[in-house]
Write a protein that holds these residues in place. Structure first.
Motif: not given
Length: 306
Positions: A156, A162, A230-232, A272, A274
């Motif tokens: 991250w 989050p 979700g979101n990577g 994480y 991306a």
């Protein structure tokens, strides 16, 4: 006296030939009663104090109960001069403390009727409650525990994480209809979430020991992450944590709460990833070329790095 009469002269004590005996009658009596404490889990009771006072006199007695709860009421002595009715007030003088609430009942009123049997003995008649001067206190204890842990996300790059969510449930015997003996079920205890720094705010779990419930004993909890990927971010796929907590009574209004060692390290690690892409654009031209089609040309792309 030479006249048909006699002169009679008595010593002075002749008119006071008195005999004085003494009479005495005595006896004694005592009361009976016990002290009990509802919800008490100890083998021995603490000491409690009591006072007996006689109405219309300055007579008072202070007594205590023993570890079995027997109240050691005094032995009260009487003589024939005490013939009549005696009224006593019996109250507890202990104060509430250490989880024990003292009996709030009105004090007992006890009567004792003393009569002289004229044979050296006394008749002693006590009211019916004299052998049941019982006092019942109540005991309550509480305790609590809060688990600890962090949420981290590998790779991250943001300054703040989050929010992630978690649940705690307790494993208890399954008492539902039709459940097989020895089976268990999970009962929700609470939910938690992590903050921007990754700290998981687990709920405080409270324990009680009172007339309505007792949490004394062993407890087993399941702690799992309820967030979704979700979101990577891929949620931690580890098995949920199993945490045990042993609750015992300190006998002072508090419960000793002993969690297993992992209770302060209920950490979850997510990952994480991306991805993205770019395509460059450009054209190849050949000055002075007169053909309809260009030949094929090749190109290379390289990245400049330190």
């Amino acid at each position: 006296n030479k006249d048909g009469t006699l002169g009679i002269e008595k010593s002075d004590n002749a008119t006071a030939l008195d005999f004085v005996n003494t009479y005495g009658a005595s006896d004694s009596g005592t009361f009976e009663g016990t002290k009990s404490v509802e919800n008490w889990t100890g083998e021995e009771l603490p000491t409690f104090t009591f006072q007996i006072s006689e109405e219309g006199t300055n007579n008072t007695w202070s007594v205590s109960s023993d570890k079995t709860g027997k109240i050691n009421y005094p032995t009260i002595s009487y003589t024939q001069e005490d013939a009549g009715t005696h009224t006593y007030t019996v109250r507890e003088t202990s104060t509430s403390s250490n989880g024990i609430t003292v009996d709030t009942r009105d004090p007992y009123t006890v009567t004792v009727k003393v009569t002289d049997n004229k044979d050296g003995t006394l008749g002693i008649e006590k009211s019916d409650n004299a052998t049941a001067l019982d006092f019942v206190n109540t005991y309550e204890a509480t305790g609590e525990v809060t688990f600890e842990g962090t949420k981290s996300v590998e790779n991250w790059t943001g300054e703040e994480l989050p929010t992630f969510t978690f649940s705690i449930s307790e494993v208890v015997p399954d008492d539902s209809e039709g459940a097989e003996e020895g089976t268990t079920k999970e009962v929700p205890v609470g939910n938690a979430s992590s903050d921007a720094a990754g700290k998981i705010d687990y709920p405080t779990i409270s324990y009680e020991h009172n007339a309505n419930k007792s949490d004394v004993g062993d407890h087993t909890y399941i702690v799992r992450e309820t967030s979704t990927s979700g979101n990577g971010i891929t949620v931690d796929t580890r098995d949920p944590y199993t945490v045990t907590v042993k609750v015992t009574d300190n006998k002072d209004g508090t419960l000793k709460v002993e969690p297993s060692s992992n209770a302060t390290a209920l950490d979850f690690v997510n990952t994480y990833e991306a991805t993205g892409e770019v395509t460059f654009e450009g054209t190849k031209s050949v000055e002075n070329w007169t053909g309809e089609e260009l030949p094929t040309f090749t190109f290379s792309i390289s990245e400049v790095v330190p």
